[in-house]
Write a protein that holds these residues in place. Structure first.
Motif, PDB file in Angstrom:
ATOM      1  N   ARG A 244      29.682  -7.328 -32.101  1.00 19.81           N
ATOM      2  CA  ARG A 244      29.162  -6.608 -33.058  1.00 19.81           C
ATOM      3  C   ARG A 244      29.530  -7.479 -34.534  1.00 19.81           C
ATOM      4  NH1 ARG A 244      27.008  -1.524 -31.810  1.00 19.81           N
ATOM      5  NH2 ARG A 244      26.665  -1.135 -34.046  1.00 19.81           N
TER       6      ARG A 244
ATOM      7  N   THR B  94      32.668  -2.546 -26.870  1.00 18.74           N
ATOM      8  CA  THR B  94      33.828  -1.524 -26.419  1.00 18.74           C
ATOM      9  C   THR B  94      33.221  -0.781 -25.409  1.00 18.74           C
ATOM     10  OG1 THR B  94      35.300  -0.048 -27.042  1.00 18.74           O
ATOM     11  CG2 THR B  94      33.480   0.237 -27.893  1.00 18.74           C
ATOM     12  N   ARG B  95      33.970  -0.033 -24.645  1.00 22.03           N
ATOM     13  CA  ARG B  95      33.481   0.841 -23.635  1.00 22.03           C
ATOM     14  C   ARG B  95      34.737   1.956 -23.579  1.00 22.03           C
ATOM     15  NH1 ARG B  95      29.419   0.830 -19.835  1.00 22.03           N
ATOM     16  NH2 ARG B  95      28.473   1.632 -21.670  1.00 22.03           N
ATOM     17  N   PRO B  96      34.529   3.314 -23.473  1.00 22.77           N
ATOM     18  CA  PRO B  96      35.584   4.160 -23.604  1.00 22.77           C
ATOM     19  C   PRO B  96      36.329   4.157 -22.291  1.00 22.77           C
ATOM     20  CG  PRO B  96      33.304   5.376 -23.229  1.00 22.77           C
ATOM     21  CD  PRO B  96      32.972   3.855 -23.301  1.00 22.77           C
TER      22      PRO B  96
ATOM     23  N   THR C 119      34.124   5.270 -29.106  1.00 22.60           N
ATOM     24  CA  THR C 119      34.308   3.783 -29.310  1.00 22.60           C
ATOM     25  C   THR C 119      35.434   3.322 -29.546  1.00 22.60           C
ATOM     26  OG1 THR C 119      33.190   3.910 -31.605  1.00 22.60           O
ATOM     27  CG2 THR C 119      31.777   3.400 -29.679  1.00 22.60           C
ATOM     28  N   LYS C 120      36.431   4.515 -29.787  1.00 18.87           N
ATOM     29  CA  LYS C 120      37.864   4.011 -30.368  1.00 18.87           C
ATOM     30  C   LYS C 120      38.754   3.734 -29.098  1.00 18.87           C
ATOM     31  CE  LYS C 120      36.787   4.590 -34.593  1.00 18.87           C
ATOM     32  NZ  LYS C 120      35.354   4.740 -34.434  1.00 18.87           N
TER      33      LYS C 120
ATOM     34  N   ASP D   1      41.968   6.167 -44.254  1.00 17.43           N
ATOM     35  CA  ASP D   1      41.103   6.545 -43.254  1.00 17.43           C
ATOM     36  C   ASP D   1      41.539   5.467 -42.529  1.00 17.43           C
ATOM     37  OD1 ASP D   1      39.211   5.665 -41.590  1.00 17.43           O
ATOM     38  OD2 ASP D   1      37.237   5.734 -43.006  1.00 17.43           O
TER      39      ASP D   1
ATOM     40  N   PHE E 289      33.420   0.962 -41.908  1.00 18.41           N
ATOM     41  CA  PHE E 289      32.273   1.775 -41.642  1.00 18.41           C
ATOM     42  C   PHE E 289      31.804   2.738 -42.856  1.00 18.41           C
ATOM     43  CE2 PHE E 289      30.344   5.172 -38.489  1.00 18.41           C
ATOM     44  CZ  PHE E 289      29.651   4.439 -37.916  1.00 18.41           C
TER      45      PHE E 289
ATOM     46  N   HIS F 191      40.842   3.634 -37.255  1.00 17.33           N
ATOM     47  CA  HIS F 191      41.038   2.694 -36.287  1.00 17.33           C
ATOM     48  C   HIS F 191      42.610   2.419 -35.877  1.00 17.33           C
ATOM     49  CE1 HIS F 191      37.328   0.415 -38.349  1.00 17.33           C
ATOM     50  NE2 HIS F 191      37.011   1.567 -37.620  1.00 17.33           N
TER      51      HIS F 191
ATOM     52  N   SER G 253      40.125   8.618 -36.278  1.00 16.27           N
ATOM     53  CA  SER G 253      38.822   8.946 -35.385  1.00 16.27           C
ATOM     54  C   SER G 253      38.962   8.924 -33.970  1.00 16.27           C
ATOM     55  CB  SER G 253      37.580   8.277 -35.607  1.00 16.27           C
ATOM     56  OG  SER G 253      36.599   8.124 -34.847  1.00 16.27           O
TER      57      SER G 253
ATOM     58  N   GLY H  19      35.588  12.332 -37.045  1.00 14.50           N
ATOM     59  CA  GLY H  19      36.552  11.971 -37.732  1.00 14.50           C
ATOM     60  C   GLY H  19      35.757  12.153 -39.575  1.00 14.50           C
ATOM     61  N   THR H  20      34.382  11.984 -39.255  1.00 12.68           N
ATOM     62  CA  THR H  20      33.644  11.794 -40.447  1.00 12.68           C
ATOM     63  C   THR H  20      34.007  13.237 -41.079  1.00 12.68           C
ATOM     64  OG1 THR H  20      31.983  10.468 -39.673  1.00 12.68           O
ATOM     65  CG2 THR H  20      31.618  11.656 -41.671  1.00 12.68           C
TER      66      THR H  20
ATOM     67  N   HIS I 240      36.469   9.154 -31.648  1.00 15.07           N
ATOM     68  CA  HIS I 240      35.187   8.898 -31.110  1.00 15.07           C
ATOM     69  C   HIS I 240      35.314   7.869 -30.134  1.00 15.07           C
ATOM     70  CE1 HIS I 240      31.301   6.890 -30.855  1.00 15.07           C
ATOM     71  NE2 HIS I 240      30.887   8.014 -31.316  1.00 15.07           N
TER      72      HIS I 240
ATOM     73  N   TYR J 295      31.058  -5.970 -37.224  1.00 17.66           N
ATOM     74  CA  TYR J 295      31.510  -5.029 -38.133  1.00 17.66           C
ATOM     75  C   TYR J 295      32.477  -5.584 -39.088  1.00 17.66           C
ATOM     76  CZ  TYR J 295      30.995  -1.492 -34.034  1.00 17.66           C
ATOM     77  OH  TYR J 295      30.247  -0.863 -33.136  1.00 17.66           O
TER      78      TYR J 295
HETATM   79  N1  T4K Z   1      35.906   5.580 -40.664  1.00 18.32           N
HETATM   80  C1  T4K Z   1      35.953   4.457 -40.062  1.00 18.32           C
HETATM   81  C2  T4K Z   1      36.566   3.193 -40.684  1.00 18.32           C
HETATM   82  C3  T4K Z   1      35.096   4.281 -38.911  1.00 18.32           C
HETATM   83  O1  T4K Z   1      35.077   3.125 -38.169  1.00 18.32           O
HETATM   84  C4  T4K Z   1      34.479   5.404 -38.258  1.00 18.32           C
HETATM   85  C5  T4K Z   1      33.682   5.359 -37.203  1.00 18.32           C
HETATM   86  C6  T4K Z   1      34.526   6.547 -39.347  1.00 18.32           C
HETATM   87  C7  T4K Z   1      35.283   6.502 -40.674  1.00 18.32           C
HETATM   88  C8  T4K Z   1      34.068   7.822 -38.756  1.00 18.32           C
HETATM   89  O2  T4K Z   1      34.487   8.472 -37.508  1.00 18.32           O
HETATM   90  P1  T4K Z   1      33.640   9.418 -36.677  1.00 18.32           P
HETATM   91  O3  T4K Z   1      32.859  10.454 -37.271  1.00 18.32           O
HETATM   92  O4  T4K Z   1      32.738   8.516 -35.840  1.00 18.32           O
HETATM   93  O5  T4K Z   1      34.764   9.972 -35.674  1.00 18.32           O
HETATM   94  C9  T4K Z   1      30.760   3.238 -33.797  1.00 18.32           C
HETATM   95  C10 T4K Z   1      31.138   4.602 -33.687  1.00 18.32           C
HETATM   96  O6  T4K Z   1      29.853   5.432 -33.553  1.00 18.32           O
HETATM   97  C11 T4K Z   1      31.768   4.982 -34.901  1.00 18.32           C
HETATM   98  O7  T4K Z   1      32.892   6.046 -34.642  1.00 18.32           O
HETATM   99  C12 T4K Z   1      32.678   3.953 -35.358  1.00 18.32           C
HETATM  100  N2  T4K Z   1      33.560   4.213 -36.459  1.00 18.32           N
HETATM  101  C13 T4K Z   1      31.973   2.581 -35.684  1.00 18.32           C
HETATM  102  C14 T4K Z   1      33.222   1.396 -35.945  1.00 18.32           C
HETATM  103  O8  T4K Z   1      31.509   2.239 -34.401  1.00 18.32           O
HETATM  104  P2  T4K Z   1      28.265   2.284 -33.754  1.00 18.32           P
HETATM  105  O9  T4K Z   1      26.979   2.517 -34.261  1.00 18.32           O
HETATM  106  O10 T4K Z   1      28.604   0.909 -33.882  1.00 18.32           O
HETATM  107  O11 T4K Z   1      28.329   2.561 -32.399  1.00 18.32           O
HETATM  108  P3  T4K Z   1      27.319   2.390 -31.062  1.00 18.32           P
HETATM  109  O12 T4K Z   1      26.833   3.434 -30.522  1.00 18.32           O
HETATM  110  O13 T4K Z   1      26.245   1.264 -31.240  1.00 18.32           O
HETATM  111  O14 T4K Z   1      28.369   1.907 -29.783  1.00 18.32           O
HETATM  112  C15 T4K Z   1      29.063   0.615 -30.104  1.00 18.32           C
HETATM  113  C16 T4K Z   1      29.155   0.174 -28.568  1.00 18.32           C
HETATM  114  O15 T4K Z   1      30.128   0.847 -27.774  1.00 18.32           O
HETATM  115  C17 T4K Z   1      27.745   0.122 -27.689  1.00 18.32           C
HETATM  116  O16 T4K Z   1      27.005  -0.859 -27.807  1.00 18.32           O
HETATM  117  C18 T4K Z   1      28.399   0.695 -26.155  1.00 18.32           C
HETATM  118  C19 T4K Z   1      29.564   1.106 -26.455  1.00 18.32           C
HETATM  119  N3  T4K Z   1      29.591   2.362 -26.226  1.00 18.32           N
HETATM  120  C20 T4K Z   1      29.317   3.442 -27.182  1.00 18.32           C
HETATM  121  C21 T4K Z   1      29.265   4.950 -26.870  1.00 18.32           C
HETATM  122  C22 T4K Z   1      28.908   5.667 -27.949  1.00 18.32           C
HETATM  123  C23 T4K Z   1      29.856   3.003 -24.777  1.00 18.32           C
HETATM  124  O17 T4K Z   1      30.187   2.385 -23.968  1.00 18.32           O
HETATM  125  N4  T4K Z   1      29.767   4.278 -24.675  1.00 18.32           N
HETATM  126  C24 T4K Z   1      29.805   5.299 -25.370  1.00 18.32           C
HETATM  127  O18 T4K Z   1      29.673   6.484 -25.147  1.00 18.32           O
HETATM  128  O19 T4K Z   1      29.299   3.192 -34.311  1.00 18.32           O
END
Ligand code: T4K
Length: 376
Positions: free
Chosen positions: A316, A12-14, A187-188, A159, A88, A162, A183, A64-65, A185, A318
């Motif tokens: 990924r 994903t990309r924001p 990545t959403k 929850d 997650f 997504h 959330s 979101g957490t 975040h 997931y």
């Molecule tokens: N409940 C569920 C079901 C959830 O899926 C989540 C979060 C939560 C609760 C908790 O919500 P929050 O507290 O996060 O609001 C990511 C996210 O960090 C996480 O928010 C999300 N779920 C989860 C499914 O995915 P990672 O560890 O896979 O993220 P990361 O950093 O590896 O990013 C994935 C890809 O996104 C990267 O390979 C590149 C891209 N990216 C990422 C960021 C942060 C970007 O292009 N830009 C960015 O700024 O967890």
């Protein structure tokens, strides 16, 4: 022969608005010198969300957490909560931080949401709630879950991390259950850098959530409960507010990517594509999950996942491993054999999907998958 991507393609990309729009919004923040603690942008943004979701009660958080943690605490949930291991890890962490014991039950195989048939047998005298996840934006089977919750006097919490933008018969999914957490975040599909939202029907909860996210302050000299700090900042709210009008466009773009993947991959042996939603569901295309069946595809999910990296594609897995298999939760006894959850976790692969991923790029990803399969 297919070419690898020159630049990495992430899962994903924001989505970002025009920078000048964001800078213009920042001027207001600069002028007010109000950066956090329920400032004017957060207040306005909360109002925008109320009208957008057509719901009276919303509460914004810095992620979101913490929103989910505070949601559980504010509702007074304790003892045991029945939940899903296919999510997650934050879903279970939110329980753990409230000293609640997670009771993991299986998911259903089509949409990966909690299997309602598994819930009643997991209920004990200590069960106080069901914490279900609209995983990948797929709505849980609310009618059956709410029937079970009512029958056993349990709270029903979603929850919905997504599921922003998902509607059922034209009504936002935010209306279902006692409480939903979204959330925002990065990545959403829709984001505020980081951010979280609780939606709920009981207006009395607003005060409690407001206390809990702001140290429990009633006023300068009174603290009425041991709260924490989970407030959304003005800059987060600004991003959320600017992006809200783009939501439909973002969903439409994802929808065409999703259909293009389905069209290109439908004939590929061993790739199970997502199941179609009922016409009553307006889906948000938050993720592009496929399942890789090793014997028909010719290689395992993990082999494909690794091979894609050689082509600069960062899909990924997931959600693998299941939450109950992480070392910090391994000591929790799980009665349910979790057959479906285990099977899905070992086959699932979420492919890149985001607004801005071009049809050419999606075609190239599909060409690469097909090429990898043929040449393995
Ligand atoms: N409940 C569920 C079901 C959830 O899926 C989540 C979060 C939560 C609760 C908790 O919500 P929050 O507290 O996060 O609001 C990511 C996210 O960090 C996480 O928010 C999300 N779920 C989860 C499914 O995915 P990672 O560890 O896979 O993220 P990361 O950093 O590896 O990013 C994935 C890809 O996104 C990267 O390979 C590149 C891209 N990216 C990422 C960021 C942060 C970007 O292009 N830009 C960015 O700024 O967890």
């Amino acid at each position: 022969m297919v070419e690898p991507f020159k630049n990495p393609i992430y899962v994903t990309r924001p989505f970002l608005p025009p920078l000048k729009d964001f800078c213009k919004g920042l001027e207001e923040v600069w002028d007010s010198r109000w950066l956090t603690n329920n400032g004017p942008v957060v207040t306005r943004y909360a109002q925008e969300l109320r009208s957008f979701l057509a719901i009276d009660n919303v509460c914004l958080f810095n992620n979101g957490t913490l929103a989910l943690q505070i949601g559980l605490q504010g509702l007074g949930i304790s003892g045991e909560v029945i939940t899903t291991p296919f999510s997650f890890v934050a879903t279970t962490h939110a329980l753990y931080w409230n000293k609640i014991r997670p009771v993991f039950v299986d998911i259903e195989p089509d949409f990966y949401t909690i299997d309602p048939e598994k819930i009643e047998e997991a209920i004990t005298p200590w069960t106080t709630a069901i914490l279900a996840v609209h995983v990948f934006g797929n709505p849980c089977n609310h009618d059956i879950l709410s029937e079970i919750a009512k029958k056993h006097n349990l709270r029903l919490i979603y929850d919905a991390a997504h599921a922003f933008g998902v509607q059922i018969n034209g009504k936002s999914i935010a209306h279902y259950g006692d409480l939903s957490m979204f959330s925002f975040h990065a990545t959403k599909l829709y984001h505020s850098f980081e951010g979280g939202l609780l939606t709920f029907n009981d207006a009395k909860l607003t005060r409690i959530f407001d206390y809990l996210k702001n140290f429990g302050f009633e006023n300068e000299v009174e603290v009425v409960m041991p709260g924490t700090n989970a407030k959304m900042t003005e800059v987060q709210a600004l991003m959320g507010s600017i992006l809200l009008p783009y939501l439909d466009k973002m969903i439409q773009e994802r929808e065409s990517i999703y259909h293009l993947y389905c069209e290109r991959l439908k004939e590929v042996a061993g790739i199970r594509l997502p199941i179609k939603h009922a016409p009553s569901i307006q889906y948000n295309y938050a993720y592009m999950p496929v399942e890789i069946e090793e014997c028909r595809f010719g290689m395992s999910r993990d082999q494909l996942y690794e091979k894609l990296k050689e082509y600069n594609i960062y899909a990924r897995r997931y959600f693998y491993p299941l939450i109950c298999d992480f070392p910090c939760y391994k000591n929790i006894q799980v009665q349910d054999p979790l057959r479906t959850a285990r099977n899905v976790a070992s086959h699932i692969l979420t492919l890149p999907i985001y607004a801005g991923l071009s049809p050419d790029e999606v075609n190239q990803i599909c060409d690469i998958i097909i090429f990898i399969q043929k040449n393995h």
